[in-house]
Design an enzyme around this catalytic site. Structure first.
Site, PDB file in Angstrom:
ATOM      1  CD  GLN A 149      -2.740   1.371   2.409  1.00 42.39           C
ATOM      2  OE1 GLN A 149      -2.187   1.807   3.420  1.00 42.39           O
ATOM      3  NE2 GLN A 149      -4.027   1.071   2.380  1.00 42.39           N
ATOM      4  N   GLY A 206      -8.548  -6.817   9.858  1.00 36.62           N
ATOM      5  CA  GLY A 206      -7.424  -6.059  10.378  1.00 36.62           C
ATOM      6  C   GLY A 206      -7.008  -6.524  11.749  1.00 36.62           C
ATOM      7  NE  ARG A 207      -9.292  -2.042  16.021  1.00 38.44           N
ATOM      8  CZ  ARG A 207      -9.992  -1.300  15.170  1.00 38.44           C
ATOM      9  NH1 ARG A 207     -10.729  -1.878  14.237  1.00 38.44           N
ATOM     10  NH2 ARG A 207      -9.972   0.014  15.254  1.00 38.44           N
ATOM     11  CE1 TYR A 256      -3.034   9.616   7.122  1.00 39.93           C
ATOM     12  CE2 TYR A 256      -4.250   7.679   6.420  1.00 39.93           C
ATOM     13  CZ  TYR A 256      -3.595   8.391   7.414  1.00 39.93           C
ATOM     14  OH  TYR A 256      -3.526   7.890   8.693  1.00 39.93           O
ATOM     15  NE  ARG A 299      -8.249   0.261   3.107  1.00 36.43           N
ATOM     16  CZ  ARG A 299      -8.104   0.141   4.417  1.00 36.43           C
ATOM     17  NH1 ARG A 299      -7.371   0.996   5.097  1.00 36.43           N
ATOM     18  NH2 ARG A 299      -8.680  -0.854   5.072  1.00 36.43           N
TER      19      ARG A 299
END
Length: 365
Positions: A100, A322-323, A186, A233
């Site tokens: 990424q 993810g987590r 971002y 993304r």
């Protein structure tokens, strides 16, 4: 019964063993100085290679794209050699891995910019937004973002070129493809949203103009590595970092149509995952599927059951976790066999050594 989540899938040129994706997660474990990927990171990613696809933590495309301490880059020869250790380890374990790529834009600080102000589409300070700075080996602290400088035409063209060069270097480092980070507040996301983009030139104003920067990045990267190696993304319903834009959803859907025409490998939908997060409307999922006929990845606190549901309904082709991957390196095995999941250590998420990173074990009865 065979569950679609555990069936193989094809992602352009990549054969995936299942439809489970390891989502990108910043962990801040690079070698210093130089933000260099290392063998610790190689172990961490290789341990999780049973995922159908791994997407790495966000990676700097240049020395002015950083916003947090100890995050990796992919623009120096030392960083490329470091990433080669990672990709080799993952491939030897039978995995597929994409890198990424990000530029944080205004979510930065002069500390990372050689004393200069961070760049952004417009000189608008994000409210209640902080970055993590660790100086001289200290534990680090959260520091408020400053008012950025608005990008000029040269800045824009330079960043577009930096994305293209970084993508080429990522392929040189052995990655199977790259993901362009266009979400979560971002730089690319800042161009997409009316509250962070007040430009009056060809990169601001209407939706077509606000999408221009993203599309020019995609075109420049495609010219270097081909469209089949590109994912993007997007995060229309994620509003933290002062990114609440009333026009973002139709902008994202228009962008999906344009990305579909480019023929990229996938769109990765980053869904809000906090406790009171908005539910993604069914209408949006249907419109996204109509707009984009490539692979759609969704990420956002999914369980085995909710992942199977979103696949069964045809709203997604792959589901990112993810987590759950942090403390469960064998997550696909645990999900398939309905085994309990281990909890991760919150204190060791960012920075540090192997503790709370590569020392989690596979399931033992």
């Amino acid at each position: 019964m065979t569950h679609q989540l555990f069936e193989p899938a094809v992602l352009k040129n990549s054969q995936l063993k299942n439809r489970i994706v390891m989502a990108p997660m910043t962990r801040c474990r690079t070698d210093q100085p130089g933000n260099i990927p290392n063998l610790l990171m190689a172990d961490y990613y290789a341990q999780r290679a049973s995922a159908g696809l791994i997407i790495t933590e966000a990676t700097q495309i240049s020395d002015d794209s950083q916003g947090y301490s100890f995050t990796p880059g992919v623009y120096t020869s030392e960083q490329i050699r470091g990433w080669q250790q990672v990709t080799t380890a993952v491939h030897n374990a039978g995995g597929v891995i994409f890198n990424q790529l990000w530029h944080v834009g205004r979510v930065s600080h002069p500390y990372f910019q050689k004393g200069r102000l961070p760049m952004a589409p417009s000189a608008i300070k994000p409210v209640d937004t902080h970055v993590w700075i660790a100086k001289d080996g200290q534990a680090g602290e959260m520091v408020e973002c400053v008012k950025p400088r608005g990008m000029n035409d040269n800045d824009i063209q330079q960043v577009i070129n930096d994305f293209a060069i970084a993508a080429e270097k990522a392929v040189e480092a052995g990655f199977d493809g790259i993901e362009i980070h266009g979400g979560n507040g971002y730089l690319i996301d800042q161009f997409l949203r009316t509250n962070s983009n007040h430009r009056s030139d060809n990169y601001g104003g209407n939706r077509e103009n606000r999408l221009r920067f993203l599309m020019e990045v995609v075109d420049a990267v495609a010219a270097r590595i081909g469209t089949e190696r590109i994912g993007v993304r997007l995060a229309p319903y994620v509003t933290f970092k002062d990114m609440n834009c009333p026009d973002i959803v139709p902008t994202i859907l228009q962008g999906a149509t344009q990305l579909n025409q480019c023929g990229i490998a996938y769109i990765h939908l980053s869904e809000a995952d906090w406790d009171d997060a908005p539910v993604i409307p069914t209408g949006f999922r249907e419109q996204l599927r109509e707009s984009f006929d490539g692979t759609i990845i969704v990420a956002g606190r999914y369980t085995r059951e909710s992942a199977e549901q979103v696949l069964d309904k045809g709203y997604a082709d792959l589901v990112a976790f993810g987590r759950d991957f942090i403390a469960n390196p064998d997550l696909p095995y645990r999900l398939k066999n309905k085994l309990p999941l281990a909890d991760f250590d919150q204190a060791s998420l960012f920075g540090g050594d192997h503790k709370g990173y590569s020392d989690y074990t596979v399931y033992q009865a």
